[in-house]
Structure formats: structure tokens, C-alpha cells
Design an enzyme around this catalytic site. Structure first.
Site, PDB file in Angstrom:
ATOM      1  CG  HIS A 158      41.813  57.520  21.662  1.00 56.72           C
ATOM      2  ND1 HIS A 158      41.501  58.431  20.410  1.00 56.72           N
ATOM      3  CD2 HIS A 158      41.971  58.359  22.820  1.00 56.72           C
ATOM      4  CE1 HIS A 158      41.820  59.618  20.901  1.00 56.72           C
ATOM      5  NE2 HIS A 158      42.018  59.977  22.126  1.00 56.72           N
ATOM      6  CG  ASP A 161      39.414  48.358  12.183  1.00 53.96           C
ATOM      7  OD1 ASP A 161      39.918  46.856  12.237  1.00 53.96           O
ATOM      8  OD2 ASP A 161      38.522  48.443  11.608  1.00 53.96           O
ATOM      9  CG  HIS A 163      42.334  47.096   8.262  1.00 52.54           C
ATOM     10  ND1 HIS A 163      42.220  47.981   7.208  1.00 52.54           N
ATOM     11  CD2 HIS A 163      41.497  47.793   9.212  1.00 52.54           C
ATOM     12  CE1 HIS A 163      41.420  48.915   7.358  1.00 52.54           C
ATOM     13  NE2 HIS A 163      40.884  49.086   8.526  1.00 52.54           N
ATOM     14  CG  HIS A 198      41.539  52.547  11.334  1.00 47.04           C
ATOM     15  ND1 HIS A 198      40.134  52.886  11.606  1.00 47.04           N
ATOM     16  CD2 HIS A 198      41.297  51.632  10.424  1.00 47.04           C
ATOM     17  CE1 HIS A 198      39.286  52.346  11.045  1.00 47.04           C
ATOM     18  NE2 HIS A 198      39.920  51.157  10.494  1.00 47.04           N
ATOM     19  CB  CYS A 199      41.622  55.350  16.355  1.00 38.65           C
ATOM     20  SG  CYS A 199      40.378  55.774  17.775  1.00 38.65           S
ATOM     21  CG  HIS A 209      39.663  59.693  16.593  1.00 39.94           C
ATOM     22  ND1 HIS A 209      39.978  59.265  17.977  1.00 39.94           N
ATOM     23  CD2 HIS A 209      38.302  60.385  16.935  1.00 39.94           C
ATOM     24  CE1 HIS A 209      39.131  59.798  18.736  1.00 39.94           C
ATOM     25  NE2 HIS A 209      38.155  60.576  18.074  1.00 39.94           N
ATOM     26  CG  MET A 214      44.452  57.446  16.756  1.00 38.26           C
ATOM     27  SD  MET A 214      43.479  58.088  17.989  1.00 38.26           S
ATOM     28  CE  MET A 214      44.062  57.074  19.300  1.00 38.26           C
ATOM     29  CG  HIS A 319      57.457  57.129  -9.183  1.00 36.93           C
ATOM     30  ND1 HIS A 319      57.709  56.195 -10.148  1.00 36.93           N
ATOM     31  CD2 HIS A 319      58.269  57.953  -9.500  1.00 36.93           C
ATOM     32  CE1 HIS A 319      58.642  56.514 -10.910  1.00 36.93           C
ATOM     33  NE2 HIS A 319      59.174  57.717 -10.709  1.00 36.93           N
ATOM     34  CD  GLU A 342      55.301  53.279 -14.961  1.00 34.41           C
ATOM     35  OE1 GLU A 342      54.828  52.665 -15.840  1.00 34.41           O
ATOM     36  OE2 GLU A 342      55.925  54.269 -15.221  1.00 34.41           O
ATOM     37  CB  THR A 343      53.757  54.306 -10.238  1.00 31.78           C
ATOM     38  OG1 THR A 343      54.514  55.176 -10.747  1.00 31.78           O
ATOM     39  CG2 THR A 343      52.632  54.781  -9.171  1.00 31.78           C
ATOM     40  CG  HIS A 369      54.152  59.908 -10.111  1.00 28.18           C
ATOM     41  ND1 HIS A 369      53.581  60.334 -11.298  1.00 28.18           N
ATOM     42  CD2 HIS A 369      55.632  59.711 -10.397  1.00 28.18           C
ATOM     43  CE1 HIS A 369      54.484  60.772 -12.038  1.00 28.18           C
ATOM     44  NE2 HIS A 369      55.714  60.713 -11.263  1.00 28.18           N
TER      45      HIS A 369
HETATM   46 CU   LIG Z   1      41.034  57.765  18.626  1.00 26.36          CU
END
Ligand SMILES: [Cu+2]
Length: 405
Positions: A158, A161, A163, A198-199, A209, A214, A319, A342-343, A369
């Protein structure tokens, strides 16, 4: 206001953890566990390009003649990560200088029930045993220092990353850990906002993954806290951390969900299911019902909740039925928040935040929604709100009755 944890929230997947550990225990007793432990980590196939990318990222930093990071002026603090939908203890407005925030995550592979009604389950790949992985909170200018540990019992390698970070594939190139290994990555939070992590081991393993749980979120707050368009401070009483998870669970010829003995055993079947791009489940916090019924989120009239919504792989349109997004940040926290939504939109591969102050008591459904996803695939959470009803906002003037013809 430093209260950051919603005391009314219940742990989301205790049931699943129990089920998972029981089933894992049963597997160990029958020897399946021991057999699985001797298996090699899943080979990475069809990902030579990604692999070279990761190697290049690691080589670049190893070859670098750059000066070591200047850590003077930073204070080290440990952040105790907690299970979703909770948020770790934190300050909304930073006090003191920048911090190095130390966090630790274990890449835990565990059997989780996705839907008790159908028996659908998944060998989830997780950070710290939950789907989504824990919420990390820091301020702009802080550094996050992660110790990433892969237990010896794991089947797979594993990495992570972020962001929110800059360089080396978000740290993905510097954090590959095989079973029994650990590593430490430090990155500076230069962009305020909510971000997914995330992986990303390489090639098809990346979506594999991610669609096995993950992923999670980092929230980077401005040092002086959140603000409205006029620069007035915006503060919350609690955080509800919601992770939207798409699963593509293989079925047998009878249409029943397949069971597997160990993490990774579903790899080939999963890839076939993933290629359809049609999820069998799209749930909040790991399982159908993880945030409804007994596990519903709780709030009071007058309470301001910050809903942090992570969706690593698929677009989502949250929503709040019966409520609104008073202030919504789909992008940076330094951007002017959208108001009265609203959304709102959570781009697949991102996290977003929406702030709402409850004005009426009752049960609110917080849904994707795309209502097929919300009602049929599991994308629903409930807020149970206590307080006094306000007839000025809504009143049942005439209850349903037959009308005169
Ligand atoms: Cu992983």
C-alpha cells in the site's frame, strides 16, 4: 469554540468490525488465515508504466541535492486520529506558530459487511480499519508527518497519495510499504480546503484499492478559520465526516454476492465488475446503514454542523432533505463560499465542506441526490435533530383527508 467532535454521533461500523473480526477469526481457526499469511503480496500486473513513475519519483528525491527542510519554528504535536464520522480534536483558529502534525495510519485489510440484508461483504483495504480512512485536520502552513505502517499479515503493498500535498505523486512515490514495512512522509499544507487521500500502488491496483475503501480526507483550515464573503468568521459546533464509497462486488451465477477467503482473492472478479463502471453499492461510511437508524448523526436546533464529504472515485451531489448548505466550499477555503445551496457537488477525486445551522427538529436525510444511488445503492445518512418546531418556517395547515367532490 473548540468543540470539534459531535458527541451524539455513534461509531459507524462497530457491527461490521465485529462481523469482520469474527469471520477473520473463523478463517484463522480453519487454517485459511495461516495459509493466507504465507501468500506473497499480490503481484502488480499491467502497471509497468505506473511502477516506473513511482520509481522515478523516489529516485528524484533520493538524488536531490536540495537542502533539508527548515523545521525551525515548528512545534511538534500528535494528532490522535478517530473513527469516522468523528473528527479529531483540533482548533478552528490556529494558536501559536506552525506545527508539525504527527499522525499514524495502519493499512489494515479486513472483511467488512457492506449490506447485512444481502450478505454482501468485501475484503476492505483501509487506513486504520475504517471506510473512509480517518479525517486529518491541520492549518495552512502546518506540516503533516505521517507514519504509514503495513501490518505483516497484509496481503498487499500500500501507499498514499495526498491530494493536499505537492510533489512525488502526492507522496505516492515515496510511501510504498510492503507487509511488515513502515515509512514516514512529511508534507507542507500550502492549500487550504478539503482534499481526498487514497492508496495508489500502480495500474489497475489504484482503482482496485480505492474501490475497496482505501481513501479518506484531509481538511486544511485557514490559520484564522473559515470566513464568509464579507470576511466574517464562520464557526461550527461539530463535524460530520462522510465518505462516499462505490463498491463493485462480484456476484455468482445465481446472482448472490461472492465470498472470498482473503484480501486480494477477489482481484480478477473485481476488475470485471469495475469495468462495467456500474457500482453494486454506493454507500456512506463503508456500509449500507452506517449512518442511519441507530447510527444516525445527531444534532440540535441551533447547532452548526460542518459536513465534510469525501468522494475519491465518483462524482456526488449531496443534498440535505429539509435543509440547505448555508455555506459550501467545493474548492479552496480561501474562495468565497457558495451560499444557500440546495445541492452541491463533490467531484470524484475530491472532498468538499458544507456548513448548516439546523432550524427545525426532526429527521433529515443527507443523500446523494442521484436518488437511485441515495435510495437504492446506499448513499443515505440521517441527522436526527432535537429541538422546538417553528410553525413560521413550516406548518401542516390541513392534514391529509379526502377532498369533497
Ligand atoms: Cu492500498
Amino acid at each position: 469554540m473548540s468543540k470539534s467532535i459531535n458527541p451524539g454521533l455513534m461509531k459507524t461500523d462497530r457491527r461490521n468490525i465485529l462481523r469482520g473480526s469474527l469471520m477473520a477469526g473463523a478463517a484463522a481457526m480453519t487454517g485459511v488465515g495461516a495459509m493466507a499469511a504465507r501468500r506473497p503480496a499480490q503481484p502488480l500486473k499491467a502497471d509497468a508504466v505506473s511502477r516506473n513513475l513511482h520509481k522515478a519519483a523516489a529516485k528524484q528525491t533520493a538524488d536531490s541535492t536540495a537542502k533539508p527542510a527548515d523545521l525551525s519554528g515548528y512545534t511538534r504535536v500528535k494528532q490522535e486520529l478517530v473513527m469516522p464520522p468523528f473528527a479529531p480534536e483540533h482548533e478552528q483558529v490556529a494558536t501559536g506558530g506552525p506545527k508539525i502534525i504527527e499522525v499514524t495510519m495502519d493499512t489494515t485489510e479486513k472483511l467488512m459487511v457492506v449490506d447485512e440484508d444481502t450478505g454482501a461483504s468485501v475484503w476492505a483495504l483501509t487506513y486504520n480499519g475504517s471506510v473512509p480512512g480517518p479525517l486529518i485536520i491541520c492549518h495552512e502552513g502546518d506540516m503533516v508527518e505521517l507514519t504509514l505502517r503495513n501490518p505483516e499479515t497484509s496481503m498487499m503493498e500500500h501507499n498514499i497519495d495526498f491530494h493536499a500535498s505537492t510533489g512525488a505523486l502526492g507522496g505516492g512515490g515515496l510511501t510504498h510499504v510492503y507487509p511488515g514495512e513502515e515509512c514516514v512522509l512529511r508534507w507542507k499544507a500550502t492549500k487550504p480546503g478539503c482534499f481526498t487521500y487514497h492508496c495508489a500502488p500502480g495500474g489497475a491496483m489504484i482503482p482496485y484499492h480505492v474501490t475497496h475503501g482505501m481513501n479518506g480526507a484531509v481538511m486544511v483550515l485557514p490559520r484564522d478559520g473559515l470566513k464568509d464573503a464579507q470576511g466574517n468568521p464562520l464557526r461550527y459546533d461539530s463535524i460530520a465526516y462522510i465518505g462516499e464509497q462505490d463498491y463493485y462486488l462480484p456476484k455468482d451465477e445465481n446472482g448472490d454476492y461472492k465470498q472470498y477467503e482473503a484480501a486480494g482473492d477477489d482481484y480478477a472478479d473485481s476488475l470485471d465488475a469495475m469495468r462495467t463502471l456500474v457500482p453494486t453499492h454506493q454507500v456512506f461510511n463503508g456500509a449500507v446503514g452506517a449512518l442511519t437508524g441507530e447510527n444516525a448523526l445527531k444534532a440540535k436546533v441551533g447547532e452548526t454542523v460542518l459536513m465534510v464529504h469525501n468522494s475519491c472515485n465518483v462524482d456526488s451531489r449531496p443534498h440535505l432533505i429539509g435543509g440547505h448548505g448555508d455555506f459550501v466550499w467545493e474548492s479552496s477555503f480561501t474562495d468565497v463560499p457558495m451560499t444557500g445551496m440546495e445541492t452541491w457537488f463533490v467531484r470524484g477525486g475530491s472532498a468538499a465542506a458544507a456548513m448548516y445551522t439546523f432550524e427545525q427538529p426532526g429527521v433529515y436525510a443527507y443523500v446523494n441526490h442521484n436518488l437511485i444511488i441515495g435510495a437504492m445503492l446506499g448513499g443515505t445518512a440521517h441527522f436526527v435533530v432535537e429541538g422546538k418546531w417553528d410553525n413560521n418556517l413550516m406548518e401542516q395547515v390541513v392534514e391529509p383527508k379526502p377532498f369533497a367532490t
